[in-house]
Design a protein around this motif. Sequence first.
Motif, PDB file in Angstrom:
ATOM      1  N   GLU A 120       0.834  -1.210   0.000  1.00 54.68           N
ATOM      2  CA  GLU A 120       0.000   0.000   0.000  1.00 54.68           C
ATOM      3  C   GLU A 120       0.864   1.254   0.000  1.00 54.68           C
ATOM      4  O   GLU A 120       0.542   2.244  -0.676  1.00 54.68           O
ATOM      5  CB  GLU A 120      -0.925  -0.006   1.211  1.00 54.68           C
ATOM      6  N   ALA A 121       1.960   1.229   0.745  1.00 50.40           N
ATOM      7  CA  ALA A 121       2.855   2.391   0.811  1.00 50.40           C
ATOM      8  C   ALA A 121       3.527   2.653  -0.538  1.00 50.40           C
ATOM      9  O   ALA A 121       3.716   3.810  -0.926  1.00 50.40           O
ATOM     10  CB  ALA A 121       3.899   2.176   1.900  1.00 50.40           C
ATOM     11  N   LEU A 122       3.888   1.597  -1.253  1.00 51.15           N
ATOM     12  CA  LEU A 122       4.498   1.764  -2.576  1.00 51.15           C
ATOM     13  C   LEU A 122       3.545   2.491  -3.527  1.00 51.15           C
ATOM     14  O   LEU A 122       3.980   3.322  -4.332  1.00 51.15           O
ATOM     15  CB  LEU A 122       4.898   0.403  -3.158  1.00 51.15           C
ATOM     16  N   ILE A 123       2.264   2.194  -3.410  1.00 57.22           N
ATOM     17  CA  ILE A 123       1.264   2.870  -4.245  1.00 57.22           C
ATOM     18  C   ILE A 123       1.118   4.324  -3.793  1.00 57.22           C
ATOM     19  O   ILE A 123       1.169   5.247  -4.607  1.00 57.22           O
ATOM     20  CB  ILE A 123      -0.089   2.126  -4.189  1.00 57.22           C
ATOM     21  N   GLU A 124       0.947   4.533  -2.488  1.00 55.96           N
ATOM     22  CA  GLU A 124       0.773   5.897  -1.983  1.00 55.96           C
ATOM     23  C   GLU A 124       1.990   6.771  -2.302  1.00 55.96           C
ATOM     24  O   GLU A 124       1.843   7.955  -2.619  1.00 55.96           O
ATOM     25  CB  GLU A 124       0.537   5.900  -0.472  1.00 55.96           C
ATOM     26  N   ALA A 125       3.184   6.193  -2.233  1.00 56.34           N
ATOM     27  CA  ALA A 125       4.415   6.954  -2.485  1.00 56.34           C
ATOM     28  C   ALA A 125       4.645   7.199  -3.980  1.00 56.34           C
ATOM     29  O   ALA A 125       5.618   7.849  -4.360  1.00 56.34           O
ATOM     30  CB  ALA A 125       5.613   6.220  -1.887  1.00 56.34           C
ATOM     31  N   GLU A 126       3.739   6.670  -4.797  1.00 57.38           N
ATOM     32  CA  GLU A 126       3.773   6.855  -6.252  1.00 57.38           C
ATOM     33  C   GLU A 126       5.066   6.330  -6.877  1.00 57.38           C
ATOM     34  O   GLU A 126       5.648   6.948  -7.764  1.00 57.38           O
ATOM     35  CB  GLU A 126       3.535   8.322  -6.620  1.00 57.38           C
ATOM     36  N   ILE A 127       5.492   5.162  -6.389  1.00 57.27           N
ATOM     37  CA  ILE A 127       6.624   4.478  -7.013  1.00 57.27           C
ATOM     38  C   ILE A 127       6.072   3.821  -8.280  1.00 57.27           C
ATOM     39  O   ILE A 127       5.149   3.012  -8.219  1.00 57.27           O
ATOM     40  CB  ILE A 127       7.240   3.416  -6.069  1.00 57.27           C
ATOM     41  N   GLU A 128       6.618   4.189  -9.405  1.00 58.78           N
ATOM     42  CA  GLU A 128       6.098   3.745 -10.697  1.00 58.78           C
ATOM     43  C   GLU A 128       6.549   2.326 -11.024  1.00 58.78           C
ATOM     44  O   GLU A 128       7.584   1.865 -10.553  1.00 58.78           O
ATOM     45  CB  GLU A 128       6.573   4.696 -11.804  1.00 58.78           C
ATOM     46  N   GLU A 129       5.768   1.665 -11.868  1.00 62.31           N
ATOM     47  CA  GLU A 129       6.175   0.385 -12.441  1.00 62.31           C
ATOM     48  C   GLU A 129       7.249   0.642 -13.484  1.00 62.31           C
ATOM     49  O   GLU A 129       7.261   1.708 -14.084  1.00 62.31           O
ATOM     50  CB  GLU A 129       4.969  -0.320 -13.070  1.00 62.31           C
ATOM     51  N   PRO A 130       8.156  -0.266 -13.719  1.00 62.60           N
ATOM     52  CA  PRO A 130       8.240  -1.604 -13.146  1.00 62.60           C
ATOM     53  C   PRO A 130       8.936  -1.634 -11.784  1.00 62.60           C
ATOM     54  O   PRO A 130       9.108  -2.680 -11.188  1.00 62.60           O
ATOM     55  CB  PRO A 130       9.065  -2.377 -14.186  1.00 62.60           C
TER      56      PRO A 130
END
Length: 126
Positions: free
Chosen positions: A95-105
């Motif tokens: 969830e934190a990776l999404i909130e922190a806007e870490i992009e794919e890949p």
Amino acid sequence: MTQPGTMFEAIGGFEPIDRLVTAFYKRVGQHPKLIPIFPEDLTETARKQRLFLTQFFGGPKLYLEDRGQPMLRRRHLPFPITPERRDAWLECMAEALIEAEIEEPYRTAIFEKLTLTANHMMNKPE
């Protein structure tokens, strides 16, 4: 010194790590399965996590300079880390990776690397 071509460099350096750690500990501090093994004040824990993730993803060796060799498993042995707590930790991180806007890949690559680390930290059955 930052190595070229590292995950640290790819995600944009210190700022995304800071956003990730902030978002992560906001969740940890409210997660009923994690609260028992974390201190009430997460300030120092978050500081160490920022240093560790910076180094872990190829940035400056701040953790080594501040705390010495990571020796993660040994440092975590005093805390009962069960499969359920590992899963809770990973849920907070996802969830934190999404909130922190870490992009794919990069988001997936970071999560996979941290999943291996989380599996290694388990030290107690349910």
